[in-house]
Design a protein around this motif. Structure first.
Motif, PDB file in Angstrom:
ATOM      1  N   GLY A 283      23.730  40.394  43.181  1.00 43.37           N
ATOM      2  CA  GLY A 283      23.065  39.951  41.966  1.00 43.37           C
ATOM      3  C   GLY A 283      23.725  38.792  41.250  1.00 43.37           C
ATOM      4  N   GLY A 284      24.841  38.292  41.773  1.00 44.48           N
ATOM      5  CA  GLY A 284      25.519  37.181  41.118  1.00 44.48           C
ATOM      6  C   GLY A 284      27.010  37.423  41.019  1.00 44.48           C
ATOM      7  N   VAL A 285      27.647  36.660  40.152  1.00 48.07           N
ATOM      8  CA  VAL A 285      29.109  36.659  40.097  1.00 48.07           C
ATOM      9  C   VAL A 285      29.680  38.027  39.748  1.00 48.07           C
ATOM     10  CG1 VAL A 285      29.186  35.896  37.685  1.00 48.07           C
ATOM     11  CG2 VAL A 285      31.099  35.378  39.202  1.00 48.07           C
ATOM     12  N   ASP A 286      28.983  38.825  38.933  1.00 52.78           N
ATOM     13  CA  ASP A 286      29.492  40.156  38.580  1.00 52.78           C
ATOM     14  C   ASP A 286      29.553  41.081  39.793  1.00 52.78           C
ATOM     15  OD1 ASP A 286      29.896  39.505  35.947  1.00 52.78           O
ATOM     16  OD2 ASP A 286      27.979  40.315  35.243  1.00 52.78           O
ATOM     17  N   ASP A 287      28.701  40.831  40.788  1.00 57.30           N
ATOM     18  CA  ASP A 287      28.705  41.631  42.017  1.00 57.30           C
ATOM     19  C   ASP A 287      29.612  41.048  43.085  1.00 57.30           C
ATOM     20  OD1 ASP A 287      26.857  43.458  41.017  1.00 57.30           O
ATOM     21  OD2 ASP A 287      25.133  42.304  41.733  1.00 57.30           O
ATOM     22  N   GLY A 288      30.218  39.900  42.804  1.00 58.26           N
ATOM     23  CA  GLY A 288      31.044  39.247  43.806  1.00 58.26           C
ATOM     24  C   GLY A 288      30.258  38.417  44.799  1.00 58.26           C
ATOM     25  N   ALA A 289      28.945  38.410  44.650  1.00 58.05           N
ATOM     26  CA  ALA A 289      28.100  37.628  45.560  1.00 58.05           C
ATOM     27  C   ALA A 289      26.710  37.471  44.955  1.00 58.05           C
ATOM     28  CB  ALA A 289      27.995  38.302  46.926  1.00 58.05           C
ATOM     29  N   GLY A 290      26.120  36.355  45.225  1.00 60.98           N
ATOM     30  CA  GLY A 290      24.722  36.079  44.869  1.00 60.98           C
ATOM     31  C   GLY A 290      24.209  35.121  45.918  1.00 60.98           C
ATOM     32  N   PHE A 291      23.927  33.900  45.526  1.00 56.24           N
ATOM     33  CA  PHE A 291      23.659  32.853  46.504  1.00 56.24           C
ATOM     34  C   PHE A 291      24.956  32.413  47.181  1.00 56.24           C
ATOM     35  CE2 PHE A 291      19.892  32.103  43.692  1.00 56.24           C
ATOM     36  CZ  PHE A 291      18.928  32.458  44.637  1.00 56.24           C
ATOM     37  N   HIS A 292      26.094  32.621  46.503  1.00 49.83           N
ATOM     38  CA  HIS A 292      27.419  32.295  47.032  1.00 49.83           C
ATOM     39  C   HIS A 292      28.286  33.540  47.002  1.00 49.83           C
ATOM     40  CE1 HIS A 292      26.576  27.942  46.934  1.00 49.83           C
ATOM     41  NE2 HIS A 292      26.043  28.140  45.742  1.00 49.83           N
ATOM     42  N   GLU A 293      29.446  33.463  47.658  1.00 48.08           N
ATOM     43  CA  GLU A 293      30.442  34.527  47.625  1.00 48.08           C
ATOM     44  C   GLU A 293      31.489  34.187  46.558  1.00 48.08           C
ATOM     45  OE1 GLU A 293      30.307  37.158  49.656  1.00 48.08           O
ATOM     46  OE2 GLU A 293      28.680  36.476  50.975  1.00 48.08           O
ATOM     47  N   TYR A 294      32.001  35.223  45.859  1.00 49.66           N
ATOM     48  CA  TYR A 294      32.990  35.018  44.808  1.00 49.66           C
ATOM     49  C   TYR A 294      34.153  35.977  45.012  1.00 49.66           C
ATOM     50  CZ  TYR A 294      29.086  32.554  42.718  1.00 49.66           C
ATOM     51  OH  TYR A 294      28.043  31.683  42.502  1.00 49.66           O
ATOM     52  N   ASP A 295      35.331  35.409  45.282  1.00 45.98           N
ATOM     53  CA  ASP A 295      36.527  36.226  45.447  1.00 45.98           C
ATOM     54  C   ASP A 295      37.251  36.440  44.123  1.00 45.98           C
ATOM     55  OD1 ASP A 295      36.147  36.417  48.215  1.00 45.98           O
ATOM     56  OD2 ASP A 295      37.174  34.507  48.559  1.00 45.98           O
ATOM     57  N   ASP A 296      37.035  35.532  43.158  1.00 46.01           N
ATOM     58  CA  ASP A 296      37.729  35.608  41.879  1.00 46.01           C
ATOM     59  C   ASP A 296      36.944  36.451  40.879  1.00 46.01           C
ATOM     60  OD1 ASP A 296      39.742  33.918  42.790  1.00 46.01           O
ATOM     61  OD2 ASP A 296      38.563  32.132  42.279  1.00 46.01           O
ATOM     62  N   PRO A 297      37.615  37.002  39.863  1.00 44.80           N
ATOM     63  CA  PRO A 297      36.918  37.733  38.799  1.00 44.80           C
ATOM     64  C   PRO A 297      35.926  36.805  38.071  1.00 44.80           C
ATOM     65  CG  PRO A 297      39.288  38.111  38.678  1.00 44.80           C
ATOM     66  CD  PRO A 297      39.080  37.002  39.663  1.00 44.80           C
ATOM     67  N   PRO A 298      34.856  37.377  37.508  1.00 42.89           N
ATOM     68  CA  PRO A 298      33.870  36.542  36.806  1.00 42.89           C
ATOM     69  C   PRO A 298      34.476  35.625  35.755  1.00 42.89           C
ATOM     70  CG  PRO A 298      33.016  38.762  37.077  1.00 42.89           C
ATOM     71  CD  PRO A 298      34.439  38.789  37.561  1.00 42.89           C
ATOM     72  N   ALA A 299      35.471  36.116  35.003  1.00 50.78           N
ATOM     73  CA  ALA A 299      36.067  35.287  33.950  1.00 50.78           C
ATOM     74  C   ALA A 299      36.702  34.036  34.535  1.00 50.78           C
ATOM     75  CB  ALA A 299      37.102  36.086  33.162  1.00 50.78           C
ATOM     76  N   ASP A 300      37.303  34.157  35.718  1.00 49.96           N
ATOM     77  CA  ASP A 300      37.921  32.983  36.347  1.00 49.96           C
ATOM     78  C   ASP A 300      36.866  31.999  36.822  1.00 49.96           C
ATOM     79  OD1 ASP A 300      40.380  34.111  35.875  1.00 49.96           O
ATOM     80  OD2 ASP A 300      40.700  34.784  37.938  1.00 49.96           O
ATOM     81  N   VAL A 301      35.755  32.519  37.323  1.00 48.43           N
ATOM     82  CA  VAL A 301      34.667  31.642  37.770  1.00 48.43           C
ATOM     83  C   VAL A 301      34.099  30.872  36.582  1.00 48.43           C
ATOM     84  CG1 VAL A 301      32.402  31.557  38.884  1.00 48.43           C
ATOM     85  CG2 VAL A 301      34.116  33.195  39.681  1.00 48.43           C
ATOM     86  N   ILE A 302      33.948  31.549  35.451  1.00 52.17           N
ATOM     87  CA  ILE A 302      33.425  30.891  34.249  1.00 52.17           C
ATOM     88  C   ILE A 302      34.410  29.841  33.747  1.00 52.17           C
ATOM     89  CG2 ILE A 302      32.831  31.272  31.823  1.00 52.17           C
ATOM     90  CD1 ILE A 302      31.670  34.005  32.740  1.00 52.17           C
ATOM     91  N   ARG A 304      36.472  28.132  35.511  1.00 50.84           N
ATOM     92  CA  ARG A 304      36.396  26.999  36.428  1.00 50.84           C
ATOM     93  C   ARG A 304      35.159  26.156  36.113  1.00 50.84           C
ATOM     94  NH1 ARG A 304      37.698  29.726  40.594  1.00 50.84           N
ATOM     95  NH2 ARG A 304      35.631  30.198  41.428  1.00 50.84           N
ATOM     96  N   ARG A 305      34.031  26.817  35.842  1.00 49.16           N
ATOM     97  CA  ARG A 305      32.822  26.101  35.440  1.00 49.16           C
ATOM     98  C   ARG A 305      33.065  25.307  34.155  1.00 49.16           C
ATOM     99  NH1 ARG A 305      28.403  28.442  32.579  1.00 49.16           N
ATOM    100  NH2 ARG A 305      30.056  29.189  31.194  1.00 49.16           N
ATOM    101  N   ASN A 306      33.708  25.947  33.190  1.00 47.36           N
ATOM    102  CA  ASN A 306      33.951  25.287  31.905  1.00 47.36           C
ATOM    103  C   ASN A 306      34.849  24.072  32.049  1.00 47.36           C
ATOM    104  OD1 ASN A 306      32.353  27.188  30.701  1.00 47.36           O
ATOM    105  ND2 ASN A 306      34.001  28.276  29.672  1.00 47.36           N
ATOM    106  N   ARG A 307      35.861  24.171  32.907  1.00 51.89           N
ATOM    107  CA  ARG A 307      36.739  23.016  33.121  1.00 51.89           C
ATOM    108  C   ARG A 307      35.951  21.836  33.701  1.00 51.89           C
ATOM    109  NH1 ARG A 307      40.578  27.042  34.756  1.00 51.89           N
ATOM    110  NH2 ARG A 307      40.055  26.698  36.949  1.00 51.89           N
TER     111      ARG A 307
END
Length: 318
Positions: A283-302, A304-307
């Motif tokens: 379902g997205g970053v909270d699930d660790g995967a959506g259209f992409h895979e996410y190894d980092d916690p959601p807060a870290d992904v956000i 990175r987006r903000n930077r």
């Protein structure tokens, strides 16, 4: 002849302490307003307090706080409460940013109309529910109900949609736009209360075509992602679509549009590209995967987006 810049509201009540709520509270407090952040759960308020601290740290490290901004003073201007009637009692501006559920918003606005000052602007940060529908819950105050749609993250993105409902008065629109401008944001006045307003209609038109291109096998998902992020969006950060057409020539763009429009997606359902992933628990970053895979916690992904957004904003402003 010079004009006097608008003054920020002396006091603001923000209803809803989620991601947008704490960001809105911070933006108003940065510009001198006293803010009360309201939620129905104490844990949400605690998370919002942590979010304000983290965001102030980020803005400082990114060089996005004015030199004379005292982070401790900003923190001190934000209060946290579960008591909506009291919080709304003295505020000239109330901004609701609760769940995107009309019934929930109607309940909030009924309380606001009962407890906020008679002259207060009652604003909703909805991203798609029509303002006229929200205002229907408070017919005696419908002229003071207005859309005030901030884009996420509100402490980075400079534009805010000010949306006129069927009953919204000119004074309410003008005051809301002035409040937005006074806290360092650029108001976009949406004169017709259409679903999705401006930002989301454009965003979802682009997304629909991206989904269509991937589903039809025209290009892979990563390549479509890069075509938008590293091509179209990069240029659009500097100039808008109408200016782009001016630079290329209206005759050329009219010809291309005439040839291309019949082939663009007109889908009225999101389709299997969404459905298959959601059904698979992606379902997205909270699930660790959506259209992409996410190894980092959601807060870290956000973060990175903000930077990235902060870097683009600094480059555009330079």
């Amino acid at each position: 002849m010079s004009t006097t810049p608008p003054s920020p509201p002396a006091a603001v009540t923000v209803v809803g302490a989620g991601t947008m709520g704490h960001g809105l509270a911070l933006q108003f407090a940065r510009h001198g307003a006293t803010v009360v952040l309201v939620d129905h759960r104490r844990s949400n308020l605690d998370d919002a307090r942590d979010g304000v601290d983290d965001t102030l740290d980020f803005l400082g490290s990114a060089g996005l706080l004015d030199a004379d901004t005292d982070p401790d003073a900003v923190r001190d201007r934000i209060g946290y409460t579960l008591d909506l009637p009291t919080a709304a009692g003295d505020a000239p501006l109330v901004v609701e940013t609760v769940a995107e559920d009309l019934d929930v918003k109607e309940s909030v606005f009924e309380e606001l109309a009962a407890h906020a000052p008679d002259e207060a602007v009652l604003a909703t940060n909805t991203s798609g529910i029509q303002i006229t529908d929200v205002a229907a819950a408070v017919p005696d105050a419908a002229d003071r109900v207005v859309g005030c749609h901030w884009w996420n993250p509100p402490y980075l993105l400079p534009t805010v949609e000010v949306v006129r409902g069927a009953e919204t008065s000119d004074d309410t629109v003008d005051r809301t736009a002035a409040f937005v401008e006074a806290v360092g944001r650029d108001p976009i006045v949406v004169e017709r209360d259409v679903p999705g307003f401006v930002w989301n209609r454009i965003q979802f038109a682009v997304l629909r075509e991206c989904v269509h291109l991937v589903t039809e096998g025209v290009a892979s998902l990563p390549d479509v992602e890069r075509a938008v992020r590293d091509g179209y969006a990069l240029r659009t950060a500097a100039i808008g679509p109408f200016e782009t057409a001016d630079l290329a020539g209206l005759d050329l763009f009219r010809t291309i549009a005439s040839n291309l429009y019949p082939h663009l997606s007109d889908a009225d359902e999101p389709g299997p590209l969404f459905d298959d992933r959601i059904d698979a628990g992606r379902g997205g970053v909270d699930d660790g995967a959506g259209f992409h895979e996410y190894d980092d916690p959601p807060a870290d992904v956000i973060r990175r987006r903000n930077r990235r957004v902060a870097a683009i904003r600094r480059a555009v402003e330079d």
